[in-house]
Design an enzyme around this catalytic site. Structure first.
Site, mmCIF file in Angstrom:
data_model
loop_
_atom_site.group_PDB
_atom_site.id
_atom_site.type_symbol
_atom_site.label_atom_id
_atom_site.label_comp_id
_atom_site.label_asym_id
_atom_site.label_seq_id
_atom_site.Cartn_x
_atom_site.Cartn_y
_atom_site.Cartn_z
ATOM 1 N N GLY A 56 49.215 -69.872 -21.150
ATOM 2 C CA GLY A 56 48.844 -68.641 -21.491
ATOM 3 C C GLY A 56 50.333 -67.963 -21.874
ATOM 4 O O GLY A 56 51.515 -68.571 -21.399
ATOM 5 N N CYS A 57 50.227 -66.980 -22.541
ATOM 6 C CA CYS A 57 51.385 -66.126 -23.050
ATOM 7 C C CYS A 57 51.907 -65.423 -21.715
ATOM 8 O O CYS A 57 53.387 -65.874 -21.411
ATOM 9 C CB CYS A 57 51.106 -65.334 -24.095
ATOM 10 S SG CYS A 57 49.805 -64.106 -23.758
ATOM 11 N N TYR A 58 51.367 -64.771 -21.039
ATOM 12 C CA TYR A 58 51.820 -63.918 -19.749
ATOM 13 C C TYR A 58 52.410 -65.341 -18.908
ATOM 14 O O TYR A 58 53.153 -65.003 -18.078
ATOM 15 C CB TYR A 58 50.768 -63.135 -19.133
ATOM 16 C CG TYR A 58 50.400 -62.050 -20.054
ATOM 17 C CD1 TYR A 58 51.299 -60.879 -20.342
ATOM 18 C CD2 TYR A 58 49.226 -61.689 -20.390
ATOM 19 C CE1 TYR A 58 51.143 -59.831 -20.964
ATOM 20 C CE2 TYR A 58 48.848 -60.279 -20.799
ATOM 21 C CZ TYR A 58 49.729 -59.529 -21.228
ATOM 22 O OH TYR A 58 49.327 -58.358 -21.879
#
Length: 308
Positions: free
Chosen positions: A118-120
């Site tokens: 995931g990005c975060y």
């Protein structure tokens, strides 16, 4: 002969980003389904059986269904790269963050199933994992993570609202503390205690900042800023995409500086010799946070030379 690759969900934001990054490559043949067959299980199963690698750019439930479609293909089953949240902490899946720890890139090269991060989570884990491994942040430490992303990571309705000018300039969300990236942050950041994670979205299309504040004197080993910087420098030495930046005198960070790249920058902010620090990560939520990371994993899984 080019490797054959199918993007299941090629019309979504991540799928389109991957297609764009692969468009000029001669070592990959992109296989597509006609729009009318994209929900036809038999047509999809036939495509899966004909390719070397399938990338799942689907909602979580659809990704699980897609994996189930491949399970009776035997030797014809393709290797899988899942860009959804569905399998990031599932046993049998390799986490697709090559810089995570020593040997991770090699594991991705041979894995039959890889989960794109995931990005975060990419920013948070990049900051946490080296410090937990080095013993500077205990695994049960009460960690707080704050972040802001461009609106492109919020799905079709959020993108439409921002582009129509009807969304707020800035908005915090997931205040119930149940954001879907928390399980992978815990698993791969090596946290034994659930962190407080407060994400937010701003009125810019893409780009991301992730912050972790620390009271240095409260940590068991009472580290200095230079100690943390040294850990990051050693952990990411030789990395192509992850860079530890000098933060002396740094007062501001803007989130869009790495847009269009697969770069990830890490900073340890605060006064030298001080008692507090803010760890910061900057990345493109559509680059190292999604499509760029997927391309990096595709190259590892298919043994292809990096391009661009």
């Amino acid at each position: 002969m080019p490797a054959r690759l199918f993007i299941d969900g090629e019309a979504g934001t991540t799928g389109l980003g991957i297609k764009e990054r692969l468009a000029e490559r001669s070592d990959i043949e992109l296989v597509s389904l006609p729009a009318e067959d994209r929900k036809n299980e038999e047509a999809k199963r036939a495509v899966y059986a004909s390719v070397d690698l399938a990338i799942l750019c689907l909602p979580d439930d659809a990704a699980r269904e897609a994996v189930a479609l491949t399970e009776d293909l035997g030797a014809r089953a393709p290797r899988l790269l899942d860009a959804s949240t569905a399998h990031r902490t599932t046993p049998g899946w390799t986490y697709g963050f090559p810089e995570l720890t020593q040997g991770q890139a090699e594991a991705i090269k041979t894995a039959p199933r890889v989960a794109n991060p995931g990005c975060y989570a990419t920013g948070a884990i990049a900051l946490l994992r080296p410090l937990v491994e080095a013993g500077f942040v205990p695994s049960d430490w009460p960690v707080s993570i704050h972040a802001v992303s461009g609106y492109s990571g919020g799905g079709k309705s959020m993108i439409a609202a921002y582009e129509a000018g009807t969304a707020p300039a800035f908005e915090a969300y997931a205040l119930g503390l149940g954001h879907k990236h928390v399980p992978e942050i815990m698993a791969y950041g090596r946290l034994a205690q659930r962190p407080i994670f407060t994400p937010s979205v701003g009125n810019f299309r893409q780009g991301m900042l992730v912050f972790i504040p620390l009271f240095l004197d409260a940590l068991p080993r009472h580290p200095k800023i230079e100690d943390l910087s040294a850990v990051f420098a050693a952990h990411y030495a030789g990395s192509t995409f992850v860079h530890v930046r000098q933060a002396d005198g740094l007062e501001r960070l803007e989130p869009q500086a790495l847009n269009g790249t697969n770069e990830l920058e890490l900073f340890v902010c605060g006064p030298q010799g001080g008692h507090q620090a803010v760890l910061a990560a900057r990345l493109d939520n559509l680059g190292k946070g999604a499509s760029g990371a997927a391309l990096q994993n595709v190259e590892l899984m298919l043994g292809l030379a990096p391009q661009g």
